[in-house]
Design a protein around this motif. Structure first.
Motif, PDB file in Angstrom:
ATOM      1  N   LEU A  51      39.597  43.130  30.289  1.00  0.00           N
ATOM      2  CA  LEU A  51      39.352  44.320  31.256  1.00  0.00           C
ATOM      3  C   LEU A  51      40.408  45.194  31.078  1.00  0.00           C
ATOM      4  CD1 LEU A  51      38.306  41.565  33.870  1.00  0.00           C
ATOM      5  CD2 LEU A  51      36.584  43.294  32.809  1.00  0.00           C
ATOM      6  N   ASN A  52      41.546  44.994  31.444  1.00  0.00           N
ATOM      7  CA  ASN A  52      42.572  46.123  31.581  1.00  0.00           C
ATOM      8  C   ASN A  52      42.614  47.148  30.289  1.00  0.00           C
ATOM      9  OD1 ASN A  52      43.011  44.843  34.128  1.00  0.00           O
ATOM     10  ND2 ASN A  52      45.129  44.101  33.423  1.00  0.00           N
ATOM     11  N   LYS A  53      42.445  46.169  29.186  1.00  0.00           N
ATOM     12  CA  LYS A  53      42.455  47.229  27.764  1.00  0.00           C
ATOM     13  C   LYS A  53      41.499  48.270  28.082  1.00  0.00           C
ATOM     14  CE  LYS A  53      42.753  44.604  24.617  1.00  0.00           C
ATOM     15  NZ  LYS A  53      42.378  43.358  23.304  1.00  0.00           N
ATOM     16  N   GLU A  54      40.459  48.383  28.640  1.00  0.00           N
ATOM     17  CA  GLU A  54      39.399  49.320  28.641  1.00  0.00           C
ATOM     18  C   GLU A  54      39.271  49.855  29.972  1.00  0.00           C
ATOM     19  OE1 GLU A  54      37.529  50.335  26.112  1.00  0.00           O
ATOM     20  OE2 GLU A  54      38.579  48.452  24.819  1.00  0.00           O
ATOM     21  N   GLY A  55      40.413  49.567  30.894  1.00  0.00           N
ATOM     22  CA  GLY A  55      40.450  50.389  32.231  1.00  0.00           C
ATOM     23  C   GLY A  55      39.853  49.563  33.217  1.00  0.00           C
ATOM     24  N   PHE A  56      39.251  48.512  33.037  1.00  0.00           N
ATOM     25  CA  PHE A  56      38.551  47.788  34.234  1.00  0.00           C
ATOM     26  C   PHE A  56      39.629  47.165  34.937  1.00  0.00           C
ATOM     27  CE2 PHE A  56      35.367  48.454  30.817  1.00  0.00           C
ATOM     28  CZ  PHE A  56      34.202  49.224  31.856  1.00  0.00           C
ATOM     29  N   ARG A  57      39.289  46.412  36.020  1.00  0.00           N
ATOM     30  CA  ARG A  57      40.274  45.583  36.616  1.00  0.00           C
ATOM     31  C   ARG A  57      39.743  44.164  36.865  1.00  0.00           C
ATOM     32  NH1 ARG A  57      41.882  49.397  41.885  1.00  0.00           N
ATOM     33  NH2 ARG A  57      42.774  51.029  40.665  1.00  0.00           N
ATOM     34  N   PHE A  58      40.718  43.185  36.706  1.00  0.00           N
ATOM     35  CA  PHE A  58      40.464  41.754  36.792  1.00  0.00           C
ATOM     36  C   PHE A  58      40.280  41.616  38.371  1.00  0.00           C
ATOM     37  CE2 PHE A  58      41.895  37.541  37.829  1.00  0.00           C
ATOM     38  CZ  PHE A  58      40.973  36.905  36.879  1.00  0.00           C
ATOM     39  N   THR A  59      39.183  40.814  38.532  1.00  0.00           N
ATOM     40  CA  THR A  59      38.672  40.206  39.607  1.00  0.00           C
ATOM     41  C   THR A  59      38.167  38.854  39.931  1.00  0.00           C
ATOM     42  OG1 THR A  59      36.467  40.802  39.710  1.00  0.00           O
ATOM     43  CG2 THR A  59      38.010  42.717  40.580  1.00  0.00           C
ATOM     44  N   SER A  60      38.360  38.189  40.983  1.00  0.00           N
ATOM     45  CA  SER A  60      38.149  36.742  40.888  1.00  0.00           C
ATOM     46  C   SER A  60      36.698  36.633  40.638  1.00  0.00           C
ATOM     47  CB  SER A  60      38.451  36.194  42.437  1.00  0.00           C
ATOM     48  OG  SER A  60      37.956  36.730  43.357  1.00  0.00           O
ATOM     49  N   GLN A  61      35.755  37.655  41.388  1.00  0.00           N
ATOM     50  CA  GLN A  61      34.399  37.665  41.014  1.00  0.00           C
ATOM     51  C   GLN A  61      34.015  37.595  39.587  1.00  0.00           C
ATOM     52  OE1 GLN A  61      35.980  39.385  43.212  1.00  0.00           O
ATOM     53  NE2 GLN A  61      34.796  39.603  45.262  1.00  0.00           N
ATOM     54  N   ARG A  62      34.698  38.543  38.885  1.00  0.00           N
ATOM     55  CA  ARG A  62      34.252  38.557  37.193  1.00  0.00           C
ATOM     56  C   ARG A  62      34.723  37.025  36.575  1.00  0.00           C
ATOM     57  NH1 ARG A  62      35.869  44.977  36.581  1.00  0.00           N
ATOM     58  NH2 ARG A  62      34.055  45.586  37.676  1.00  0.00           N
ATOM     59  N   GLN A  63      35.884  36.686  37.032  1.00  0.00           N
ATOM     60  CA  GLN A  63      36.287  35.489  36.451  1.00  0.00           C
ATOM     61  C   GLN A  63      35.130  34.321  36.737  1.00  0.00           C
ATOM     62  OE1 GLN A  63      39.362  34.742  34.597  1.00  0.00           O
ATOM     63  NE2 GLN A  63      37.798  33.274  33.858  1.00  0.00           N
ATOM     64  N   LYS A  64      34.725  34.278  38.198  1.00  0.00           N
ATOM     65  CA  LYS A  64      33.925  33.148  38.433  1.00  0.00           C
ATOM     66  C   LYS A  64      32.790  33.349  37.679  1.00  0.00           C
ATOM     67  CE  LYS A  64      36.068  32.709  42.820  1.00  0.00           C
ATOM     68  NZ  LYS A  64      36.006  33.505  44.139  1.00  0.00           N
ATOM     69  N   ILE A  65      32.134  34.573  37.300  1.00  0.00           N
ATOM     70  CA  ILE A  65      30.879  34.616  36.766  1.00  0.00           C
ATOM     71  C   ILE A  65      31.042  34.134  35.265  1.00  0.00           C
ATOM     72  CG2 ILE A  65      28.985  36.389  35.852  1.00  0.00           C
ATOM     73  CD1 ILE A  65      29.812  37.995  38.661  1.00  0.00           C
ATOM     74  N   LEU A  66      32.125  34.729  34.578  1.00  0.00           N
ATOM     75  CA  LEU A  66      32.425  34.526  33.233  1.00  0.00           C
ATOM     76  C   LEU A  66      32.580  32.725  33.336  1.00  0.00           C
ATOM     77  CD1 LEU A  66      32.916  35.128  30.309  1.00  0.00           C
ATOM     78  CD2 LEU A  66      35.183  35.779  30.726  1.00  0.00           C
ATOM     79  N   ASP A  67      33.248  32.324  34.027  1.00  0.00           N
ATOM     80  CA  ASP A  67      33.371  30.788  34.150  1.00  0.00           C
ATOM     81  C   ASP A  67      32.137  29.969  34.175  1.00  0.00           C
ATOM     82  OD1 ASP A  67      36.189  30.877  34.123  1.00  0.00           O
ATOM     83  OD2 ASP A  67      36.470  30.693  36.381  1.00  0.00           O
ATOM     84  N   LEU A  68      31.091  30.566  34.917  1.00  0.00           N
ATOM     85  CA  LEU A  68      30.002  30.082  34.969  1.00  0.00           C
ATOM     86  C   LEU A  68      29.080  29.790  33.513  1.00  0.00           C
ATOM     87  CD1 LEU A  68      27.814  28.682  36.923  1.00  0.00           C
ATOM     88  CD2 LEU A  68      26.928  31.128  37.283  1.00  0.00           C
ATOM     89  N   PHE A  69      29.270  31.047  32.973  1.00  0.00           N
ATOM     90  CA  PHE A  69      28.847  30.994  31.542  1.00  0.00           C
ATOM     91  C   PHE A  69      29.515  30.098  30.760  1.00  0.00           C
ATOM     92  CE2 PHE A  69      27.114  35.181  32.741  1.00  0.00           C
ATOM     93  CZ  PHE A  69      25.921  34.905  32.137  1.00  0.00           C
ATOM     94  N   GLN A  70      30.664  29.842  30.769  1.00  0.00           N
ATOM     95  CA  GLN A  70      31.485  29.077  29.873  1.00  0.00           C
ATOM     96  C   GLN A  70      31.203  27.438  30.264  1.00  0.00           C
ATOM     97  OE1 GLN A  70      34.726  30.127  28.155  1.00  0.00           O
ATOM     98  NE2 GLN A  70      34.586  32.276  28.734  1.00  0.00           N
ATOM     99  N   SER A  71      30.975  27.431  31.440  1.00  0.00           N
ATOM    100  CA  SER A  71      30.771  25.990  31.823  1.00  0.00           C
ATOM    101  C   SER A  71      29.290  25.372  31.815  1.00  0.00           C
ATOM    102  CB  SER A  71      31.562  25.677  33.337  1.00  0.00           C
ATOM    103  OG  SER A  71      30.541  26.289  34.254  1.00  0.00           O
ATOM    104  N   SER A  72      28.365  26.357  31.478  1.00  0.00           N
ATOM    105  CA  SER A  72      27.012  25.887  31.337  1.00  0.00           C
ATOM    106  C   SER A  72      26.755  25.668  29.977  1.00  0.00           C
ATOM    107  CB  SER A  72      25.828  27.123  32.023  1.00  0.00           C
ATOM    108  OG  SER A  72      26.128  28.293  31.332  1.00  0.00           O
ATOM    109  N   ALA A  73      25.547  24.963  30.038  1.00  0.00           N
ATOM    110  CA  ALA A  73      25.074  24.275  28.819  1.00  0.00           C
ATOM    111  C   ALA A  73      24.957  25.331  27.599  1.00  0.00           C
ATOM    112  CB  ALA A  73      23.861  23.398  28.797  1.00  0.00           C
ATOM    113  N   LEU A  74      25.292  24.852  26.452  1.00  0.00           N
ATOM    114  CA  LEU A  74      25.095  25.549  25.460  1.00  0.00           C
ATOM    115  C   LEU A  74      23.484  25.694  25.411  1.00  0.00           C
ATOM    116  CD1 LEU A  74      26.448  26.621  23.118  1.00  0.00           C
ATOM    117  CD2 LEU A  74      25.999  24.547  21.650  1.00  0.00           C
ATOM    118  N   GLY A  75      23.220  27.061  25.059  1.00  0.00           N
ATOM    119  CA  GLY A  75      21.844  27.417  24.917  1.00  0.00           C
ATOM    120  C   GLY A  75      21.036  27.580  25.999  1.00  0.00           C
ATOM    121  N   HIS A  76      21.599  27.753  27.200  1.00  0.00           N
ATOM    122  CA  HIS A  76      21.188  28.054  28.487  1.00  0.00           C
ATOM    123  C   HIS A  76      21.476  29.665  28.765  1.00  0.00           C
ATOM    124  CE1 HIS A  76      20.622  27.372  33.009  1.00  0.00           C
ATOM    125  NE2 HIS A  76      19.547  27.303  32.324  1.00  0.00           N
TER     126      HIS A  76
END
Ligand SMILES: [Mn+2]
Ligand SMILES: [Mn+2]
Ligand SMILES: [Zn+2]
Ligand SMILES: [Zn+2]
Lengths: 157, 157
Positions: free
Chosen positions: B21-46
């Motif tokens: 995020l920071n590399k492109e000038g965006f900020r890290f936030t807990s919301q963004r982390q939680k959303i990405l976590d959701l994708f990482q923890s959901s079933a493959l192919g979902h």
DNA sequence: GCTTTATTGAAAATCATTTTCGCTATTCAT
DNA sequence: ATGAATAGCGAAAATGATTTTCAATAAAGC
């Protein structure tokens, strides 16, 4: 802007559209004929949105409401006269339907929206084999390639 | 619902998402982390829509607004962490992005919405050759097959 | 012709997504 | 660490393509 000479002339004669509509319990109307005429007379490889349909009909003096346009499009898609495409964001495009075997695919410039069509028999085969392999009954398959067209590349570089 | 073991663990550690995020000038936030976590923890192919993301986060006690969800999705698509898909009518779906060479495609049941994924190297090749043949610079290509899945076939027959 | 009812147009409704705006939290230089 | 600058947040309003509603009109079929 030449009329499409390749496709079967469904609706070219008013008889045929009426027949196809009535066969399924729909009624023939002048609005539906005019909309189909527009597709028949537009350039091969041109894709129309509801808004473009309304504007073009207005240009030729025909005022048709969006409700009627959308209803006509849905009916004609159900009757396999038209195909619905999701080429770009936010709106749907329509084109005369081509028989399943001659299905073509699209190359879209994400910058200017230009669309090029290409045939690729391989696609249909892959779609067919993938769906039968999984027990699906195939309805249709779409292959869309997104990129940047030559002229937009030079503008952007 | 197993975590995806195949993909590079971007965002698996908080460090990495912040870096990207920071590399492109965006900020890290807990919301963004939680959303990405959701994708990482959901079933493959979902595949997840904005609405499903909100519901699932709410189920795990995190209340996040739609504005934030949509903004996070757009940022992550721009950063190539996620891919946006047009599988069904009316709404967009998102999934963890896979490197271009391992691009996969989708088989969608138009009746129940079930989605199956399949790999097909041919597709990427055809997309590549078609775009270079016309001077387009390729961004990505989507192959989507629509049909009726086995269980819906038996229900309907 | 006459009856039935699908279709039309105008206006209101829908609904996913986007924008606005005042407030908060992250980044980065001090 | 501390503080200034500003990206990001949530709530609510706005957007915009598409759909629906409803009273009036016009095909279809007898
Ligand atoms: Mn086409
Ligand atoms: Mn997928
Ligand atoms: Zn272009
Ligand atoms: Zn199904």
């Amino acid at each position: 802007m030449e009329p499409n000479p390749v496709l079967p002339s469904l609706g070219q004669e008013p008889e045929l559209l009426k027949t196809v509509l009535n066969k399924e319990g729909f009624r023939f109307t002048s609005q539906r004929q005019k909309i189909l005429d527009l597709f028949q007379s537009s350039a091969l490889g041109h894709h129309l949105s509801a808004e473009e349909i309304q504007r073009q009909l207005l240009d030729q003096g025909e005022k048709i409401s969006f409700s009627t346009i959308y209803r006509a499009l849905h009916v004609m898609v159900r009757l396999d006269l038209l195909q619905e495409l999701e080429l770009a964001e936010g709106r749907k495009y329509y084109e005369l339907n081509t028989p399943c075997m001659d299905q073509h695919h699209h190359l879209v410039c994400v910058h200017c929206g230009a669309v090029q069509e290409f045939d690729e028999a391989t696609m249909t085969q892959v779609g067919q084999s993938e769906s039968t392999a999984r027990g699906f009954s195939l309805l249709n398959c779409t292959f869309t390639v997104y990129g940047i067209c030559p002229s937009c590349q030079s503008l952007l570089s």
